[in-house]
Write a protein that holds these residues in place. Structure first.
Motif, PDB file in Angstrom:
ATOM      1  N   LYS A   2      -8.365 -10.575  -5.356  1.00  0.00           N
ATOM      2  CA  LYS A   2      -7.811  -9.142  -6.041  1.00  0.00           C
ATOM      3  C   LYS A   2      -6.508  -9.340  -5.905  1.00  0.00           C
ATOM      4  N   ILE A   3      -5.851  -8.747  -6.850  1.00  0.00           N
ATOM      5  CA  ILE A   3      -4.254  -8.706  -6.883  1.00  0.00           C
ATOM      6  C   ILE A   3      -4.021  -7.121  -7.152  1.00  0.00           C
ATOM      7  N   ASP A 126      -8.609 -11.622   1.067  1.00  0.00           N
ATOM      8  CA  ASP A 126      -9.065 -11.674  -0.515  1.00  0.00           C
ATOM      9  C   ASP A 126      -8.336 -11.025  -1.405  1.00  0.00           C
ATOM     10  N   THR A 127      -6.991 -10.490  -0.788  1.00  0.00           N
ATOM     11  CA  THR A 127      -6.375  -9.597  -1.607  1.00  0.00           C
ATOM     12  C   THR A 127      -4.775  -9.699  -1.646  1.00  0.00           C
ATOM     13  N   LEU A 128      -4.165  -9.846  -2.652  1.00  0.00           N
ATOM     14  CA  LEU A 128      -2.740  -9.942  -2.644  1.00  0.00           C
ATOM     15  C   LEU A 128      -2.201  -8.755  -3.117  1.00  0.00           C
ATOM     16  N   ILE A 129      -1.048  -8.240  -2.539  1.00  0.00           N
ATOM     17  CA  ILE A 129      -0.413  -7.134  -3.006  1.00  0.00           C
ATOM     18  C   ILE A 129       1.076  -7.348  -3.253  1.00  0.00           C
ATOM     19  N   LEU A 130       1.362  -7.065  -4.335  1.00  0.00           N
ATOM     20  CA  LEU A 130       3.032  -7.175  -4.822  1.00  0.00           C
ATOM     21  C   LEU A 130       3.807  -5.902  -4.499  1.00  0.00           C
ATOM     22  N   GLY A 131       4.640  -6.094  -3.421  1.00  0.00           N
ATOM     23  CA  GLY A 131       5.405  -5.198  -2.973  1.00  0.00           C
ATOM     24  C   GLY A 131       7.112  -5.571  -3.170  1.00  0.00           C
ATOM     25  N   ILE A 132       7.888  -4.943  -2.195  1.00  0.00           N
ATOM     26  CA  ILE A 132       9.260  -5.289  -2.218  1.00  0.00           C
ATOM     27  C   ILE A 132       9.518  -5.614  -0.831  1.00  0.00           C
TER      28      ILE A 132
END
Length: 219
Positions: A2-3, A126-132
């Motif tokens: 999951k992204i 199982d998850t990637l999170i796009l943050g800063i």
């Protein structure tokens, strides 16, 4: 896999859209037909652009603006798509790393996107999170050592950062033994042109990395 895109990225870069491609692959140290394609494209590229004119390329301009909005100077920490384009326009050959990295770089210079390439088997969770990126956040860029990612878009897995537009992390880097690829095309300029780049990526993966079990995630 999951992204997810964090609210802080959505607020700073509301146009952002991404495509992730996963595949079972065979990596090789060098692929002559791929490099013939890269060399031919490089000649055409140098006839079309200059180091000044690429600043106006929609994808490169949007990524630079995203850096500014997130709090990073894109001239000091260049996004990889721009850095690769500038390299060949200065008459310097592209790095020859391995087939997976080389074909990702071809897609990047052709379309101007900064593209992440990861060994999916090294990603935790199982998850990637796009943050800063945050002040003092540890991050080891590939071939760069410790990298200051404060104010930079960053993908994080369960352990920490694995990818920024400037450099991916040593922990999840592609190697000759990589058999499961995850590559992410980052469209800070929005959806337009993104699928075309993804289609080209899939074509190259099939032709030069024997890609199978290909899955695409739009996010």
């Amino acid at each position: 896999m999951k992204i997810e895109v964090s609210e802080e990225i959505r607020n700073a870069c509301p146009a952002f859209a991404g495509i992730a491609i996963s595949a079972t692959v065979t990596n090789t140290a060098y692929c002559e037909p791929l490099w013939k394609k890269i060399d031919e494209f490089t000649v055409r590229y140098r006839e079309t652009y200059t180091t000044d004119s690429i600043k106006n390329m929609v994808t490169i301009h949007a990524t630079r603006e995203a850096y500014k909005k997130c709090g990073k100077d894109p001239s000091r920490y260049r996004p990889s798509g721009e850095a690769l384009c500038r390299r060949i326009l200065r008459g310097i050959a592209l790095y020859q790393i391995d087939t997976l990295v080389d074909l990702i770089n071809l897609v990047s210079i052709r379309y101007g996107y900064s593209i992440g390439g990861f060994d999916a088997g090294k990603i935790t969770g199982d998850t990637l999170i796009l943050g800063i990126g945050k002040a003092g956040e540890p991050y080891e860029g590939i071939g760069r050592g410790a990298l200051n990612i404060e104010g930079m878009p960053v993908y994080r897995d369960a352990i920490g950062g694995i990818g920024t537009p400037t450099s991916d992390h040593e922990r999840t880097k592609l190697e000759l033994g990589t058999t499961r690829l995850l590559t992410i095309i980052n469209g800070y300029s929005g959806k337009e042109g993104l699928q075309e780049a993804a289609d080209y990526m899939i074509e190259l993966l099939k032709d030069f990395a024997s890609a199978e079990d290909i899955e695409q995630i739009n996010f």
